[in-house]
Design a protein around this motif. Structure first.
Motif, short mmCIF file in Angstrom:
data_model
loop_
_atom_site.label_atom_id
_atom_site.label_comp_id
_atom_site.label_asym_id
_atom_site.label_seq_id
_atom_site.Cartn_x
_atom_site.Cartn_y
_atom_site.Cartn_z
N TRP A 1 0.80 -1.22 0.00
CA TRP A 1 0.00 0.00 0.00
C TRP A 1 0.84 1.27 0.00
O TRP A 1 0.30 2.37 -0.04
CB TRP A 1 -0.96 0.01 1.18
N VAL A 2 2.19 1.14 0.05
CA VAL A 2 3.05 2.33 0.01
C VAL A 2 3.03 2.91 -1.40
O VAL A 2 3.18 2.19 -2.39
CB VAL A 2 4.50 1.98 0.42
N CYS A 3 2.83 4.21 -1.49
CA CYS A 3 2.82 4.90 -2.78
C CYS A 3 4.22 5.41 -3.08
O CYS A 3 4.67 6.38 -2.46
CB CYS A 3 1.83 6.06 -2.76
N LEU A 4 4.92 4.74 -3.97
CA LEU A 4 6.27 5.15 -4.35
C LEU A 4 6.20 6.29 -5.35
O LEU A 4 5.32 6.33 -6.20
CB LEU A 4 7.04 3.97 -4.96
N ASN A 5 7.14 7.21 -5.24
CA ASN A 5 7.23 8.32 -6.18
C ASN A 5 7.82 7.79 -7.48
O ASN A 5 8.99 7.43 -7.55
CB ASN A 5 8.12 9.42 -5.58
N GLU A 6 7.02 7.74 -8.52
CA GLU A 6 7.45 7.18 -9.80
C GLU A 6 8.56 8.00 -10.46
O GLU A 6 9.22 7.53 -11.39
CB GLU A 6 6.25 7.05 -10.76
N SER B 1 23.88 -1.30 -6.96
CA SER B 1 25.32 -1.39 -7.16
C SER B 1 25.78 -0.07 -7.75
O SER B 1 25.01 0.59 -8.46
CB SER B 1 25.66 -2.51 -8.14
N PRO B 2 27.01 0.36 -7.47
CA PRO B 2 27.48 1.62 -8.06
C PRO B 2 27.32 1.63 -9.58
O PRO B 2 27.62 0.63 -10.24
CB PRO B 2 28.95 1.67 -7.66
N GLY B 3 26.78 2.73 -10.10
CA GLY B 3 26.66 2.90 -11.54
C GLY B 3 25.43 2.25 -12.16
O GLY B 3 25.30 2.23 -13.37
N THR B 4 24.50 1.72 -11.36
CA THR B 4 23.30 1.11 -11.92
C THR B 4 22.17 2.13 -12.02
O THR B 4 22.15 3.11 -11.32
CB THR B 4 22.83 -0.09 -11.08
N GLN B 5 21.24 1.84 -12.89
CA GLN B 5 20.04 2.68 -13.04
C GLN B 5 18.92 2.07 -12.21
O GLN B 5 18.99 0.92 -11.79
CB GLN B 5 19.62 2.72 -14.52
N GLY B 6 17.87 2.84 -11.99
CA GLY B 6 16.72 2.36 -11.23
C GLY B 6 16.10 1.14 -11.86
O GLY B 6 16.04 1.03 -13.08
N GLN B 7 15.66 0.20 -11.03
CA GLN B 7 15.03 -1.04 -11.51
C GLN B 7 13.71 -1.18 -10.81
O GLN B 7 13.67 -1.36 -9.61
CB GLN B 7 15.92 -2.23 -11.20
N LYS B 8 12.63 -1.11 -11.52
CA LYS B 8 11.29 -1.16 -10.90
C LYS B 8 10.89 -2.57 -10.56
O LYS B 8 11.26 -3.53 -11.04
CB LYS B 8 10.28 -0.54 -11.84
#
Length: 143
Positions: A121-126, A136-143
């Motif tokens: 039920w937590v609303c994550l900021n998209e 890990s350093p240098g990674t992009q967001g992973q949904k």
């Protein structure tokens, strides 16, 4: 964020001052942060441990994180305020709970981590990068 910044526990027994800008501002949804904060996630900043001066004597509690590394949480034994997190995985860094800042107005989380443990039920900021675990350093967001 304005530097230096300072804060402390609710009763004033523990105070700190940090002399460097945060390396990251984030929300952590791991089950350990949920338990230790009494909330659906914990928000804070990551700083170089060398840049913080603490007065008072926080109590510590250590657990094994899902990575297998030990994580130590510091809190005030008088009022129970959660303050700091350190860990074997990144020993040169400390996370400070933003709720302990004297001035919370500059806090702006830039990512969400451990979203795989987030309450449904937590609303994550998209608009923020999201990581199912720790990035890990240098990674992009992973949904």
């Amino acid at each position: 964020m304005n530097v230096p910044f300072s804060g402390g526990c609710a009763c004033g027994a523990i105070r700190y001052e940090c002399h460097s800008a945060p390396l990251a501002m984030l929300n952590c949804h791991c089950s350990d942060c949920q338990l230790s904060s009494g909330a659906p996630f914990a928000s804070g900043v990551v700083i170089s441990t060398k840049s913080i001066n603490v007065t008072g004597s926080p109590k510590e509690y250590s657990v094994r994180a899902s990575s297998g590394a030990q994580t130590t949480r510091s809190f005030c034994s008088n009022c129970g305020s959660p303050l700091f997190t350190t860990g074997e995985a990144m020993p040169d860094f400390t996370s400070i709970r933003f709720t302990t800042f004297d001035d919370q107005s500059d806090f702006a989380p830039a990512l969400d981590i451990w979203t795989s443990s987030a309450a449904p039920w937590v609303c994550l900021n998209e608009e923020l990068p999201q990581f199912s675990q720790s990035p890990s350093p240098g990674t992009q967001g992973q949904k």
